[in-house]
Every structure is written in C-alpha cells, then in structure tokens.
Design an enzyme around this catalytic site. Structure first.
Site, PDB file in Angstrom:
ATOM      1  N   GLY A 178      28.172 -33.158 -36.916  1.00 29.71           N
ATOM      2  CA  GLY A 178      27.795 -32.330 -38.061  1.00 29.71           C
ATOM      3  C   GLY A 178      28.706 -31.122 -38.241  1.00 29.71           C
ATOM      4  O   GLY A 178      29.711 -30.970 -37.537  1.00 29.71           O
ATOM      5  N   VAL A 189      20.966  -8.589 -40.491  1.00 30.33           N
ATOM      6  CA  VAL A 189      20.202  -8.949 -41.697  1.00 30.33           C
ATOM      7  C   VAL A 189      19.619  -7.729 -42.414  1.00 30.33           C
ATOM      8  O   VAL A 189      19.199  -7.827 -43.565  1.00 30.33           O
ATOM      9  CB  VAL A 189      19.075  -9.962 -41.383  1.00 30.33           C
ATOM     10  N   TYR A 241       4.426  -5.850 -37.117  1.00 27.14           N
ATOM     11  CA  TYR A 241       4.791  -7.269 -37.261  1.00 27.14           C
ATOM     12  C   TYR A 241       3.899  -7.954 -38.307  1.00 27.14           C
ATOM     13  O   TYR A 241       4.384  -8.661 -39.195  1.00 27.14           O
ATOM     14  CB  TYR A 241       4.638  -7.939 -35.897  1.00 27.14           C
ATOM     15  N   ALA A 242       2.581  -7.733 -38.216  1.00 24.86           N
ATOM     16  CA  ALA A 242       1.658  -8.375 -39.161  1.00 24.86           C
ATOM     17  C   ALA A 242       1.926  -7.895 -40.585  1.00 24.86           C
ATOM     18  O   ALA A 242       1.876  -8.690 -41.529  1.00 24.86           O
ATOM     19  CB  ALA A 242       0.215  -8.087 -38.762  1.00 24.86           C
TER      20      ALA A 242
HETATM   21  P1  NAP Z   1      14.019 -15.377 -31.055  1.00 25.54           P
HETATM   22  O1  NAP Z   1      14.053 -16.521 -30.120  1.00 25.54           O
HETATM   23  O2  NAP Z   1      13.831 -13.998 -30.513  1.00 25.54           O
HETATM   24  O3  NAP Z   1      15.360 -15.428 -31.958  1.00 25.54           O
HETATM   25  C1  NAP Z   1      15.548 -14.452 -32.932  1.00 25.54           C
HETATM   26  C2  NAP Z   1      16.779 -14.771 -33.742  1.00 25.54           C
HETATM   27  O4  NAP Z   1      16.912 -13.761 -34.773  1.00 25.54           O
HETATM   28  C3  NAP Z   1      18.071 -14.735 -32.953  1.00 25.54           C
HETATM   29  O5  NAP Z   1      18.939 -15.710 -33.482  1.00 25.54           O
HETATM   30  C4  NAP Z   1      18.623 -13.331 -33.232  1.00 25.54           C
HETATM   31  O6  NAP Z   1      20.047 -13.230 -33.116  1.00 25.54           O
HETATM   32  C5  NAP Z   1      18.202 -13.164 -34.689  1.00 25.54           C
HETATM   33  N1  NAP Z   1      18.122 -11.766 -35.127  1.00 25.54           N
HETATM   34  C6  NAP Z   1      17.242 -10.815 -34.713  1.00 25.54           C
HETATM   35  N2  NAP Z   1      17.489  -9.648 -35.337  1.00 25.54           N
HETATM   36  C7  NAP Z   1      18.553  -9.864 -36.163  1.00 25.54           C
HETATM   37  C8  NAP Z   1      19.308  -9.043 -37.054  1.00 25.54           C
HETATM   38  N3  NAP Z   1      19.023  -7.739 -37.239  1.00 25.54           N
HETATM   39  N4  NAP Z   1      20.331  -9.604 -37.726  1.00 25.54           N
HETATM   40  C9  NAP Z   1      20.664 -10.910 -37.535  1.00 25.54           C
HETATM   41  N5  NAP Z   1      19.990 -11.742 -36.712  1.00 25.54           N
HETATM   42  C10 NAP Z   1      18.955 -11.223 -36.034  1.00 25.54           C
HETATM   43  O7  NAP Z   1      12.840 -15.548 -32.137  1.00 25.54           O
HETATM   44  P2  NAP Z   1      11.976 -16.848 -32.537  1.00 25.54           P
HETATM   45  O8  NAP Z   1      10.792 -16.902 -31.661  1.00 25.54           O
HETATM   46  O9  NAP Z   1      12.861 -18.008 -32.669  1.00 25.54           O
HETATM   47  O10 NAP Z   1      11.441 -16.384 -33.973  1.00 25.54           O
HETATM   48  C11 NAP Z   1      12.070 -16.805 -35.178  1.00 25.54           C
HETATM   49  C12 NAP Z   1      11.158 -16.426 -36.350  1.00 25.54           C
HETATM   50  O11 NAP Z   1       9.891 -17.079 -36.200  1.00 25.54           O
HETATM   51  C13 NAP Z   1      10.859 -14.932 -36.434  1.00 25.54           C
HETATM   52  O12 NAP Z   1      10.803 -14.540 -37.785  1.00 25.54           O
HETATM   53  C14 NAP Z   1       9.485 -14.829 -35.804  1.00 25.54           C
HETATM   54  O13 NAP Z   1       8.769 -13.704 -36.282  1.00 25.54           O
HETATM   55  C15 NAP Z   1       8.863 -16.132 -36.273  1.00 25.54           C
HETATM   56  N6  NAP Z   1       7.740 -16.563 -35.453  1.00 25.54           N
HETATM   57  C16 NAP Z   1       7.920 -16.866 -34.123  1.00 25.54           C
HETATM   58  C17 NAP Z   1       6.822 -17.282 -33.367  1.00 25.54           C
HETATM   59  C18 NAP Z   1       6.939 -17.649 -31.923  1.00 25.54           C
HETATM   60  O14 NAP Z   1       5.901 -17.957 -31.301  1.00 25.54           O
HETATM   61  N7  NAP Z   1       8.120 -17.664 -31.336  1.00 25.54           N
HETATM   62  C19 NAP Z   1       5.555 -17.350 -33.954  1.00 25.54           C
HETATM   63  C20 NAP Z   1       5.411 -17.017 -35.293  1.00 25.54           C
HETATM   64  C21 NAP Z   1       6.515 -16.634 -36.032  1.00 25.54           C
HETATM   65  P3  NAP Z   1      20.783 -12.934 -31.672  1.00 25.54           P
HETATM   66  O15 NAP Z   1      20.792 -14.241 -30.923  1.00 25.54           O
HETATM   67  O16 NAP Z   1      22.146 -12.490 -32.009  1.00 25.54           O
HETATM   68  O17 NAP Z   1      19.957 -11.889 -30.983  1.00 25.54           O
END
Ligand code: NAP
Length: 251
Positions: free
Chosen positions: A56, A65, A156-157
């Site tokens: 890909g 962001v 967050y909420a």
């Molecule tokens: P994660 O593993 O902490 O990954 C976060 C990602 O966001 C990383 O790629 C990080 O980049 C990027 N990021 C953070 N701040 C940024 C910024 N200022 N500019 C550009 N990139 C940024 O989070 P996740 O658990 O995958 O969550 C992804 C989404 O799902 C979020 O919106 C979260 O609120 C939502 N969510 C997650 C869960 C859960 O249980 N995990 C549940 C509900 C909702 P780097 O790698 O460079 O740090």
C-alpha cells in the site's frame, strides 16, 4: 479490488493506537493514506514501511493538530501531491485527567484545543475541496465519555460532546454536496491512552463489558472502514458506539 481503490485519505493521530489501526485498514482496502502525528517520528516511519511492505501507500506528516496554519499547509500539500482528499478521519486526541477542583487552565485548554479545535481545523481545511468534488467522507473520533460521566474528565468529555454536536451540524451543512459526516464513540480500547487505567483495573473493566473483552484498534478501524465506504453512503450525522456493550447499562 479493494473497497477504497482510488481514494485518498487523511488520518490525524495516525502513528499509534486507534489511528494506526485505521491507517493500516484504509490502506489495506486500497486507499492512499496520509497521516498526521505530533512527535513520535519513529512510530510514524515504521508505519509507512509496514504499509509499503503490504503493497500500500502511506505518508506521515508531522503537524500539531492545534496549529491552524500548519493544518492548512498540510492539507494543501496532500492535495498538491495526491490531487484530492476523499476521506478525513479526525482521530488525534489526548487525556489530561484531573478532578475539576484541581484542573489547571492549561489542562482544560490543551484537551479542548487538541481534541475539539483540531476537528474544526481539519474539517474547515477540507470543506471547500470536498464541496467542489461533490464527494467526501468524514469520521470524527468521539468517546463514550461524551455521554457518560467519568470523574476527572470534564475537559475530555466536553471535547467529545463538542465533537458530537459539531458532527451533526456539519452533516446537515454538507449533505447536499455528497459529503457525509459521522462520529464513532469507542469504549475501552487497548492503546497507550488507556495503559494507566488498564494497569489499575483491567479485570474490573472487563466485568462491566457485556462482550467480556477490551476493544482493539482493529475494532474501531472496521467501523471507520464501513463509514467511509460506499455501503454507508446513506448514513450521515450519526454517532456509532463501538464499546462491546459497555454503555448498555444492563446487569
Ligand atoms: P494514543 O494511542 O494516545 O494515540 C494518540 C495519537 O494522537 C498519536 O498518534 C499522537 O501522535 C497523536 N496526537 C496527539 N496529540 C497530537 C497533536 N497535538 N498533533 C498531532 N497528533 C497528535 O490514543 P488512542 O487511544 O489511539 O486514541 C485515539 C482517539 O480515540 C482519541 O481521539 C481518543 O480520545 C479516542 N478514544 C480512545 C479510546 C481508548 O480507549 N483508547 C476510547 C474512546 C475514544 P504521536 O505518536 O506523535 O504522539
């Protein structure tokens, strides 16, 4: 033939966790996938290599962001390189959990800017190109936290509740131009974001989930892949909960 052959996608927060799963899935379905990350360049380049190895195309862009002018420049660059953006997945997000009584103004504003203002930044940047193309698929990452009170998560909420209202309004504005806008509300997903909570209470959390397991990035990626496909072309303004039944409230 993949479901997304010929499509180009942009995924924010694509280097790790749910976003990484979304990049892999959209690329496996045939889309060319650009993704944005903040600082983890190593994770980003290993993802580009993994997608390439599977046949890909992916490209990582280091963009904060929260920074509107950097977002505009990134979107312009992708359109210049690849001609269009058909799919936008606003996934980047952070937590800064603290009880309100102790929350600093910085913990409030950093979460609102990263999780909610980023959605404004990217959606606004792609709106005119998608309107002109008469085509677009946008998926915003909310959370079950938007509608279920959790101690320590007012910031967050509020950001996720904001995303859900934003999604519904934008869907009505762009429907006549062939652009759908939906959100996904994940429950507990195994990513870096939930490491601390899982270390403290994984067994308890699993007991509260009717499907008796935590979610994986792939579970959310499948829902994204559906919402951006032709099969979902009559779905807009919806919030799809993907939580193993966590919020059903049964006994
Ligand atoms: P994660 O593993 O902490 O990954 C976060 C990602 O966001 C990383 O790629 C990080 O980049 C990027 N990021 C953070 N701040 C940024 C910024 N200022 N500019 C550009 N990139 C940024 O989070 P996740 O658990 O995958 O969550 C992804 C989404 O799902 C979020 O919106 C979260 O609120 C939502 N969510 C997650 C869960 C859960 O249980 N995990 C549940 C509900 C909702 P780097 O790698 O460079 O740090």
């Amino acid at each position: 033939m993949g479901r997304l052959d010929g499509r180009t996608a942009l995924v924010t927060g694509g280097s790790r966790g749910i976003g990484r799963g979304v990049v892999l899935r959209l690329a496996a379905e045939g889309a060319k996938v650009a993704f944005v990350y903040q600082s983890n360049a190593e994770a980003a380049s290993s993802l580009v290599a993994e997608v390439a190895q599977a046949g890909g195309t992916a490209a990582g862009h280091q963009v904060d962001v929260k920074d509107k002018s950097a977002v505009d420049a990134c979107v312009s660059k992708i359109i210049e390189d690849w001609g269009k953006i058909d799919i936008l997945v606003n996934n980047a997000g952070i937590v800064r959990d603290t009880l309100l009584a102790k929350m600093t103004e910085q913990q409030w504003s950093e979460v609102i800017a990263t999780n909610l203002s980023s959605v404004f930044n990217f959606c606004q940047a792609v709106t005119l190109p998608m309107m002109s193309a008469r085509y677009g698929r946008i998926v915003n990452m909310s959370s079950v936290a938007a509608n279920h009170g959790n101690k320590g998560q007012v910031n967050y909420a509020a950001s996720k509740g904001g995303i859900e209202g934003f999604t519904k309004c934008m869907a009505t504005e762009l429907a006549s131009r062939g652009v759908t806008v939906n959100a996904i509300a994940p429950g507990f997903i195994e990513t870096d974001m939930t490491v601390a909570v899982r270390n403290a209470a994984e067994a308890e959390i699993k007991k509260r989930i009717p499907l008796k397991r935590l979610g994986k990035a792939e579970d959310i990626a499948s829902a994204v892949a559906f919402l951006v496909s032709e099969e979902a072309s009559y779905i807009t303004g919806q919030i799809l909960t993907v939580d193993g039944g966590l919020t059903l409230g049964g006994f």
